[in-house]
Design an enzyme around this catalytic site. Structure first.
Site, PDB file in Angstrom:
ATOM      1  N   CYS A 160      39.555   6.183  68.051  1.00 54.81           N
ATOM      2  CA  CYS A 160      38.779   7.229  68.728  1.00 54.81           C
ATOM      3  C   CYS A 160      37.299   7.210  68.344  1.00 54.81           C
ATOM      4  CB  CYS A 160      39.378   8.591  68.421  1.00 54.81           C
ATOM      5  SG  CYS A 160      41.016   8.767  69.112  1.00 54.81           S
ATOM      6  N   ASN A 195      42.902  12.760  75.876  1.00 54.89           N
ATOM      7  CA  ASN A 195      42.170  11.975  74.886  1.00 54.89           C
ATOM      8  C   ASN A 195      42.171  10.512  75.331  1.00 54.89           C
ATOM      9  OD1 ASN A 195      41.321  10.500  72.682  1.00 54.89           O
ATOM     10  ND2 ASN A 195      42.643  11.519  71.189  1.00 54.89           N
ATOM     11  N   HIS A 235      33.875  13.425  70.668  1.00 54.86           N
ATOM     12  CA  HIS A 235      35.089  12.743  71.114  1.00 54.86           C
ATOM     13  C   HIS A 235      36.085  13.815  71.525  1.00 54.86           C
ATOM     14  CE1 HIS A 235      38.786  10.687  71.313  1.00 54.86           C
ATOM     15  NE2 HIS A 235      39.251  11.207  70.197  1.00 54.86           N
TER      16      HIS A 235
HETATM   17  N1  ACO Z   1      55.379  20.552  73.875  1.00 54.24           N
HETATM   18  C1  ACO Z   1      56.059  21.573  73.323  1.00 54.24           C
HETATM   19  N2  ACO Z   1      56.241  21.700  72.001  1.00 54.24           N
HETATM   20  C2  ACO Z   1      55.716  20.750  71.228  1.00 54.24           C
HETATM   21  C3  ACO Z   1      55.000  19.644  71.734  1.00 54.24           C
HETATM   22  C4  ACO Z   1      54.845  19.587  73.127  1.00 54.24           C
HETATM   23  N3  ACO Z   1      54.168  18.584  73.720  1.00 54.24           N
HETATM   24  N4  ACO Z   1      54.605  18.864  70.705  1.00 54.24           N
HETATM   25  C5  ACO Z   1      55.041  19.446  69.584  1.00 54.24           C
HETATM   26  N5  ACO Z   1      55.728  20.574  69.896  1.00 54.24           N
HETATM   27  C6  ACO Z   1      56.375  21.515  68.977  1.00 54.24           C
HETATM   28  C7  ACO Z   1      56.724  20.876  67.658  1.00 54.24           C
HETATM   29  O1  ACO Z   1      57.940  20.188  67.731  1.00 54.24           O
HETATM   30  C8  ACO Z   1      56.780  22.087  66.756  1.00 54.24           C
HETATM   31  O2  ACO Z   1      58.017  22.724  66.985  1.00 54.24           O
HETATM   32  P1  ACO Z   1      58.816  23.431  65.758  1.00 54.24           P
HETATM   33  O3  ACO Z   1      57.897  24.512  65.265  1.00 54.24           O
HETATM   34  O4  ACO Z   1      60.055  23.919  66.402  1.00 54.24           O
HETATM   35  O5  ACO Z   1      59.021  22.349  64.748  1.00 54.24           O
HETATM   36  C9  ACO Z   1      55.696  23.000  67.306  1.00 54.24           C
HETATM   37  O6  ACO Z   1      55.458  22.558  68.656  1.00 54.24           O
HETATM   38  C10 ACO Z   1      54.412  22.953  66.522  1.00 54.24           C
HETATM   39  O7  ACO Z   1      54.066  21.577  66.330  1.00 54.24           O
HETATM   40  P2  ACO Z   1      52.768  21.169  65.553  1.00 54.24           P
HETATM   41  O8  ACO Z   1      52.711  19.695  65.413  1.00 54.24           O
HETATM   42  O9  ACO Z   1      52.680  21.989  64.302  1.00 54.24           O
HETATM   43  O10 ACO Z   1      51.637  21.661  66.570  1.00 54.24           O
HETATM   44  P3  ACO Z   1      50.083  21.745  66.351  1.00 54.24           P
HETATM   45  O11 ACO Z   1      49.632  23.117  66.602  1.00 54.24           O
HETATM   46  O12 ACO Z   1      49.643  21.083  65.057  1.00 54.24           O
HETATM   47  O13 ACO Z   1      49.521  20.849  67.547  1.00 54.24           O
HETATM   48  C11 ACO Z   1      48.562  18.676  67.935  1.00 54.24           C
HETATM   49  C12 ACO Z   1      49.833  19.483  67.611  1.00 54.24           C
HETATM   50  C13 ACO Z   1      48.074  19.122  69.296  1.00 54.24           C
HETATM   51  C14 ACO Z   1      48.923  17.226  67.959  1.00 54.24           C
HETATM   52  C15 ACO Z   1      47.460  18.965  66.886  1.00 54.24           C
HETATM   53  O14 ACO Z   1      48.007  18.853  65.585  1.00 54.24           O
HETATM   54  C16 ACO Z   1      46.281  18.033  66.987  1.00 54.24           C
HETATM   55  O15 ACO Z   1      45.548  18.029  67.963  1.00 54.24           O
HETATM   56  N6  ACO Z   1      46.019  17.218  65.943  1.00 54.24           N
HETATM   57  C17 ACO Z   1      44.878  16.325  65.927  1.00 54.24           C
HETATM   58  C18 ACO Z   1      45.022  15.132  66.825  1.00 54.24           C
HETATM   59  C19 ACO Z   1      43.742  14.311  66.794  1.00 54.24           C
HETATM   60  O16 ACO Z   1      42.725  14.740  66.307  1.00 54.24           O
HETATM   61  N7  ACO Z   1      43.739  13.123  67.277  1.00 54.24           N
HETATM   62  C20 ACO Z   1      42.453  12.387  67.259  1.00 54.24           C
HETATM   63  C21 ACO Z   1      42.563  11.071  66.914  1.00 54.24           C
HETATM   64  S1  ACO Z   1      43.587  10.167  67.997  1.00 54.24           S
HETATM   65  C22 ACO Z   1      43.247   8.508  67.674  1.00 54.24           C
HETATM   66  O17 ACO Z   1      42.416   8.148  66.869  1.00 54.24           O
HETATM   67  C23 ACO Z   1      44.089   7.515  68.385  1.00 54.24           C
END
Ligand code: ACO
Length: 333
Positions: free
Chosen positions: A115, A289, A259
């Site tokens: 990214c 993304n 980004h």
């Molecule tokens: N739909 C519904 N529920 C979901 C989904 C989905 N798509 N994905 C996860 N959940 C559920 C999980 O299973 C979890 O359920 P549980 O509580 O029953 O276990 C719940 O939602 C919460 O999951 P978290 O992973 O804690 O959700 P979070 O609020 O952290 O959001 C996310 C996840 C969006 C991925 C976030 O952590 C994020 O954006 N992280 C950063 C990503 C990033 O910066 N990427 C950049 C670099 S990418 C690169 O370099 C290639």
């Protein structure tokens, strides 16, 4: 030493729109969760994925950037191609793009910084131009990630989109242009976001398929929450470094192009840095993304909407797998 100026910009996304509702039909997710947690409403995925690669997405973006710069493919003397989804293990996708464009006079290499790829690639291009070595650099960020996503992993599949963005960079005697770029990495944290198999460490070779496929090791593994926290921190540091290096303050920024990893990350960074809402470009709702392509796509949209004017200070920042992060400060001329 000449300055380096962006003289042309271009972008491309596939026509095929995949909405959150489309995804909710094939995996256990829903529009509300995706919008609330990420800001993404839809993304573009290449529809017929067989034998299409990142270079095919890069070509129209590159042609648009060249046209805007008033250049032909023969004018390009270097192609820098940032991607984490190259067409082949080898050769580099920059060489595939060179062939597609007929850029017969260009050297070509790829940059792998996920990214942060656009910032890393821009930094390379800037140096080649400022050193006097190159007069017309085509820098592309292109990603075709949809065919590498794990359909059984809702936490990563909903995040990413396919797309490409390109800039032409040339030397100039004018004041301004690319003022600075800074790049950083923390390999100590590489396992927070990585694809375990398919490289030389754990190749998908005969006899290994079953283990790798059963464990899904060919797919992206992401510790989302850890990444979120580190991302907010590194984004903020990157912005401050770009400003401090050039003697600017937050209020000097006319346009901030982050980004597009997650709308909540962008909002948190903006709050932390006390950026005004109108300073940040956010288009993750439409494209998800697109990794190395997200900053140049956002740049193109901002230019098309007249949000960037001559003389504006544009600050870009990125964060991604590696872990990598970095910034660019550009006085738009
Ligand atoms: N739909 C519904 N529920 C979901 C989904 C989905 N798509 N994905 C996860 N959940 C559920 C999980 O299973 C979890 O359920 P549980 O509580 O029953 O276990 C719940 O939602 C919460 O999951 P978290 O992973 O804690 O959700 P979070 O609020 O952290 O959001 C996310 C996840 C969006 C991925 C976030 O952590 C994020 O954006 N992280 C950063 C990503 C990033 O910066 N990427 C950049 C670099 S990418 C690169 O370099 C290639």
């Amino acid at each position: 030493m000449p300055n380096a100026k962006i003289t042309g910009t271009g972008w491309y996304v596939p026509d095929n729109v995949v909405t959150n509702d489309d995804l909710s039909k094939v995996m256990d997710t829903n529009d509300q969760w995706i919008v609330e947690r990420t800001g993404i409403k839809e993304r573009r995925w290449v529809k017929d994925r067989k034998f299409v690669g990142a270079a095919a997405l890069a070509e129209p973006a590159a042609r648009m950037a060249l046209e805007k710069a008033g250049k032909t493919p023969a004018d390009i003397d270097l192609i820098v191609f940032s991607t984490m989804t190259p067409d082949y293990v080898l050769p580099a996708s920059s060489c595939i793009l060179q062939k597609k464009l007929g850029a017969v006079n260009a050297g070509a290499f790829d940059v792998v910084a996920a990214c942060s790829g656009f910032i890393y690639g821009l930094s390379c291009a800037e140096k080649f131009v400022k050193s006097g070595m190159n007069k017309c650099v085509l820098m592309v960020g292109a990603e075709l990630f949809s065919n590498r996503l794990d359909p059984s992993d809702r936490s990563t599949t909903v995040l990413f989109g396919d797309g490409a963005g390109a800039v032409v960079i040339e030397p100039t005697d004018e004041e301004g242009g690319i003022l600075s770029t800074h790049v950083h990495a923390d390999g100590g944290n590489y396992e927070i976001l990585y694809v375990p198999a398919g490289g030389s460490y754990d190749p998908i070779s005969k006899g290994e398929h079953e283990r790798i496929y059963n464990e899904g090791l060919q797919f992206l593994q992401m510790k989302g929450q850890e990444l979120f926290k580190i991302g907010v921190q590194r984004f903020s540091e990157a912005i401050m470094e770009a400003l401090t290096h050039n003697g600017f303050k937050i209020e000097d920024i006319d346009v901030f192009i982050p980004h597009q990893a997650n709308a909540r990350i962008i909002e948190m960074v903006a709050r932390r840095m006390k950026l005004r809402p109108d300073q940040s470009i956010v288009n993750i709702d439409k494209y998800g993304n697109t990794t190395a392509a997200s900053i140049p796509i956002a740049l193109c949209e901002a230019l098309d909407k007249g949000m960037i004017k001559k003389g504006d200070l544009v600050v870009m920042a990125a964060f991604g797998s590696g872990l990598t992060w970095g910034s660019a400060a550009i006085r738009w001329i």
